[in-house]
Design a protein around this motif. Structure first.
Motif, PDB file in Angstrom:
ATOM      1  N   ARG A  18      41.673  36.165  37.268  1.00 51.73           N
ATOM      2  CA  ARG A  18      42.214  37.529  37.850  1.00 51.73           C
ATOM      3  C   ARG A  18      42.049  38.475  36.760  1.00 51.73           C
ATOM      4  O   ARG A  18      41.957  39.880  37.279  1.00 51.73           O
ATOM      5  CB  ARG A  18      43.568  37.442  38.146  1.00 51.73           C
ATOM      6  CG  ARG A  18      44.676  37.416  37.179  1.00 51.73           C
ATOM      7  CD  ARG A  18      46.092  37.787  37.721  1.00 51.73           C
ATOM      8  NE  ARG A  18      46.564  36.920  38.760  1.00 51.73           N
ATOM      9  CZ  ARG A  18      47.488  37.109  39.454  1.00 51.73           C
ATOM     10  NH1 ARG A  18      48.445  38.126  38.910  1.00 51.73           N
ATOM     11  NH2 ARG A  18      48.067  36.431  40.402  1.00 51.73           N
ATOM     12  N   TYR A  19      41.977  38.432  35.694  1.00 46.84           N
ATOM     13  CA  TYR A  19      41.779  39.108  34.515  1.00 46.84           C
ATOM     14  C   TYR A  19      40.402  39.196  34.037  1.00 46.84           C
ATOM     15  O   TYR A  19      40.055  40.120  33.054  1.00 46.84           O
ATOM     16  CB  TYR A  19      42.628  38.607  33.340  1.00 46.84           C
ATOM     17  CG  TYR A  19      44.196  38.632  33.529  1.00 46.84           C
ATOM     18  CD1 TYR A  19      44.757  39.830  33.524  1.00 46.84           C
ATOM     19  CD2 TYR A  19      44.706  37.550  33.676  1.00 46.84           C
ATOM     20  CE1 TYR A  19      46.136  39.951  33.973  1.00 46.84           C
ATOM     21  CE2 TYR A  19      46.175  37.476  34.094  1.00 46.84           C
ATOM     22  CZ  TYR A  19      46.615  38.888  34.166  1.00 46.84           C
ATOM     23  OH  TYR A  19      48.002  38.684  34.401  1.00 46.84           O
ATOM     24  N   PHE A  20      39.281  38.888  34.708  1.00 44.64           N
ATOM     25  CA  PHE A  20      37.884  38.833  34.330  1.00 44.64           C
ATOM     26  C   PHE A  20      37.530  40.254  34.656  1.00 44.64           C
ATOM     27  O   PHE A  20      38.314  41.067  35.449  1.00 44.64           O
ATOM     28  CB  PHE A  20      37.091  37.800  35.127  1.00 44.64           C
ATOM     29  CG  PHE A  20      37.149  36.489  34.825  1.00 44.64           C
ATOM     30  CD1 PHE A  20      37.829  36.061  33.720  1.00 44.64           C
ATOM     31  CD2 PHE A  20      36.197  35.660  35.324  1.00 44.64           C
ATOM     32  CE1 PHE A  20      37.788  34.696  33.473  1.00 44.64           C
ATOM     33  CE2 PHE A  20      36.349  34.151  35.089  1.00 44.64           C
ATOM     34  CZ  PHE A  20      36.969  33.881  33.848  1.00 44.64           C
ATOM     35  N   LEU A  21      36.376  40.771  33.931  1.00 48.75           N
ATOM     36  CA  LEU A  21      35.626  41.946  34.484  1.00 48.75           C
ATOM     37  C   LEU A  21      35.509  42.142  35.721  1.00 48.75           C
ATOM     38  O   LEU A  21      34.988  41.249  36.381  1.00 48.75           O
ATOM     39  CB  LEU A  21      34.463  42.056  33.746  1.00 48.75           C
ATOM     40  CG  LEU A  21      34.670  42.368  31.994  1.00 48.75           C
ATOM     41  CD1 LEU A  21      33.156  42.281  31.271  1.00 48.75           C
ATOM     42  CD2 LEU A  21      35.471  43.575  31.505  1.00 48.75           C
ATOM     43  N   PRO A  22      35.888  43.276  36.429  1.00 46.06           N
ATOM     44  CA  PRO A  22      35.551  43.656  37.663  1.00 46.06           C
ATOM     45  C   PRO A  22      34.240  43.250  38.010  1.00 46.06           C
ATOM     46  O   PRO A  22      32.975  43.703  37.427  1.00 46.06           O
ATOM     47  CB  PRO A  22      35.590  45.333  37.869  1.00 46.06           C
ATOM     48  CG  PRO A  22      36.771  45.683  36.640  1.00 46.06           C
ATOM     49  CD  PRO A  22      36.166  44.726  35.716  1.00 46.06           C
ATOM     50  N   GLU A  23      33.722  42.872  39.139  1.00 44.65           N
ATOM     51  CA  GLU A  23      32.167  42.635  39.670  1.00 44.65           C
ATOM     52  C   GLU A  23      31.705  43.758  40.007  1.00 44.65           C
ATOM     53  O   GLU A  23      32.304  44.815  40.378  1.00 44.65           O
ATOM     54  CB  GLU A  23      32.534  41.619  40.961  1.00 44.65           C
ATOM     55  CG  GLU A  23      33.147  40.278  40.782  1.00 44.65           C
ATOM     56  CD  GLU A  23      32.391  39.372  39.986  1.00 44.65           C
ATOM     57  OE1 GLU A  23      31.020  39.552  39.981  1.00 44.65           O
ATOM     58  OE2 GLU A  23      32.873  38.199  39.619  1.00 44.65           O
ATOM     59  N   GLU A  24      30.296  44.017  39.368  1.00 48.42           N
ATOM     60  CA  GLU A  24      29.662  45.243  39.640  1.00 48.42           C
ATOM     61  C   GLU A  24      28.635  45.238  40.777  1.00 48.42           C
ATOM     62  O   GLU A  24      28.075  43.965  40.929  1.00 48.42           O
ATOM     63  CB  GLU A  24      28.705  45.323  38.198  1.00 48.42           C
ATOM     64  CG  GLU A  24      29.558  45.749  37.227  1.00 48.42           C
ATOM     65  CD  GLU A  24      28.742  46.239  35.801  1.00 48.42           C
ATOM     66  OE1 GLU A  24      27.759  46.142  36.131  1.00 48.42           O
ATOM     67  OE2 GLU A  24      29.514  46.587  34.867  1.00 48.42           O
ATOM     68  N   LYS A  25      28.721  46.130  41.582  1.00 48.05           N
ATOM     69  CA  LYS A  25      27.664  45.847  42.814  1.00 48.05           C
ATOM     70  C   LYS A  25      26.442  46.340  42.209  1.00 48.05           C
ATOM     71  O   LYS A  25      26.130  46.848  41.136  1.00 48.05           O
ATOM     72  CB  LYS A  25      28.314  47.362  43.748  1.00 48.05           C
ATOM     73  CG  LYS A  25      29.362  47.153  44.319  1.00 48.05           C
ATOM     74  CD  LYS A  25      29.878  47.934  45.292  1.00 48.05           C
ATOM     75  CE  LYS A  25      31.064  47.913  46.051  1.00 48.05           C
ATOM     76  NZ  LYS A  25      31.448  48.912  46.838  1.00 48.05           N
ATOM     77  N   GLU A  26      25.521  45.613  42.798  1.00 46.28           N
ATOM     78  CA  GLU A  26      24.101  45.754  42.451  1.00 46.28           C
ATOM     79  C   GLU A  26      23.478  47.159  42.665  1.00 46.28           C
ATOM     80  O   GLU A  26      23.548  47.595  43.610  1.00 46.28           O
ATOM     81  CB  GLU A  26      23.422  44.780  43.511  1.00 46.28           C
ATOM     82  CG  GLU A  26      21.625  44.772  42.855  1.00 46.28           C
ATOM     83  CD  GLU A  26      20.810  43.742  43.708  1.00 46.28           C
ATOM     84  OE1 GLU A  26      19.700  43.636  43.650  1.00 46.28           O
ATOM     85  OE2 GLU A  26      21.579  42.926  44.470  1.00 46.28           O
TER      86      GLU A  26
END
Length: 406
Positions: free
Chosen positions: A183-191
């Protein structure tokens, strides 16, 4: 360092460390499993190959899974599968059932593969955001977890605690931490949509297109040798010490811990060496040390001299895999696919190579069989220049040195 990045750094350390602990909890006690099931080196190699098959089948799909469901969910899925596999192995050992252990190892291998590709993609992303070499330290966390797992294995073996109970406890820890920490990973970036004229180049590096890139495949070959030497040690150092030097199972586990301690120590300081001397020089020095240590471990007539070999071997095996991950991620827009390819090649060697060494060990002895790893190490040495830094494609933080706080 921005708070989300700081949290992601610590979370990535934790996930790498847990992955190492889970893997070593099994690897350090392979002699006990072999004894419980009444299997020789070749038969145990066949059983280990089942787990390798699970990983090899999962690895090429891991990048696709991460792209579709996110890195965090990939790690969660992998951790859950690994925990269920460990419980199945424990049940199989308790029932002295080779088929049940095989099923458990297959599921365990699938989980470890998904988990590992996910954590390496996250690690590469964090490294780019930091703008400095940190991937070796993430792999040091893996090694540190493996070291702790090996020491726990040695202690429980000396206390005559059964392997099934050990594996169940590890499975519970794996499930809890792997579900919560991402849950503390970097936010997923949209393509981001590509500019006109770049569609063909970008599409070749998504999905399975990265498998056609010569540089990516050469980086994979570099990682292959590094991963094979590490995997061979993980699976066979303990048993080779028991069989070749006549030590106890506890001493064999300690020898494995010595190897992992050397590898962990160099991974903690390796980032500075890479930034100072460059990937190629550090890679070549590492591969040379690995080969020298491997040969010394095999020919050493005493435990202390074999331990010196294990130290050189572990130090040499420390940086090849993390440098390969960083090299594959030099261009961020293509990082996920390339990290998946290089991970697949590396982990195929890491997981499938050691069981094959077990088959050879039935013929020449497990210590002598380890010399076969040297061939792959030499091949990696020759193609090491493929991993040279591509600063022209590096993120702005890497080129300017911004966001370099620890």
């Amino acid at each position: 360092m921005k708070p989300p990045v700081r949290s992601a750094v610590f979370a990535t350390y934790a996930i790498f460390g847990l992955n190492g602990l889970v893997f070593a909890s099994w690897a350090a006690r392979i002699p006990a499993a072999s004894s419980t099931l009444g299997l020789g080196s070749g038969q145990m190699g066949s059983l280990l190959l089942i787990g390798a098959v699970g990983s090899v089948l999962s690895l090429p799909l891991a990048g696709v899974v991460a792209a579709r469901f996110g890195t965090a969910n990939t790690v969660r899925l992998g951790g859950t599968a690994a925990a269920l596999g460990a419980i199945a192995v424990a049940s199989g050992l308790g029932a002295v059932s080779v088929p049940l252990v095989a099923i458990g190892l297959f599921l365990f291998g699938c989980g470890i593969a998904l988990w590992d590709v996910g954590q390496n993609i996250e690690g590469a992303d964090v490294e780019r955001r930091l703008g400095r070499t940190i991937m070796p330290r993430f792999h040091a966390a893996f090694s540190g977890g493996a070291f702790v797992g090996a020491l726990i294995g040695a202690g429980l073996s000396a206390l005559e605690v059964g392997l099934p109970a050990h594996l169940v406890a590890v499975a519970v820890l794996s499930l809890v931490v792997s579900l919560w920490t991402p849950r503390y990973f970097l936010p997923e970036e949209k393509e981001v949509p590509q500019a006109v004229g770049t569609e063909q180049q970008g599409s070749s590096s998504r999905g399975f297109g990265a498998w056609a890139e010569p540089r990516t495949l050469l980086i994979g070959l570099v990682v292959l040798g590094a991963a094979l030497t590490e995997g061979a040690a993980n699976d066979w150092v303990a048993k080779a010490s028991v069989d070749g030097l006549g030590t106890t199972e506890s001493t064999g586990a300690i020898m494995f811990a010595v190897f992992v301690a050397a590898m962990t120590s160099l991974r903690f300081v390796g980032g500075g060496l890479i930034d100072r001397f460059g990937r190629v020089r550090v890679l070549q020095a590492s591969l040379g040390s690995s080969l020298a240590g491997l040969v010394l471990f095999v020919v050493a007539p005493t435990v202390p001299l074999a331990a010196v070999g294990a130290i050189l071997w572990g130090a040499g095996a420390a940086l090849g895999f993390p440098m390969g991950m960083s090299a594959a991620a030099d261009e961020p827009e293509r990082a996920a696919a390339r990290v998946s390819v290089v991970s697949t090649i590396g982990y195929t060697a890491f997981l499938a190579g050691p069981p094959l060494i077990g088959f050879l060990g039935d013929v020449v002895g497990i210590r002598n069989a380890l010399l076969a790893v040297g061939v792959a190490v030499l091949a990696s040495f020759l193609v090491a220049p493929a991993a040279r830094e591509r600063s022209d494609h590096a993120p702005e933080a890497l080129r300017t040195g911004s966001d370099r706080s620890p």
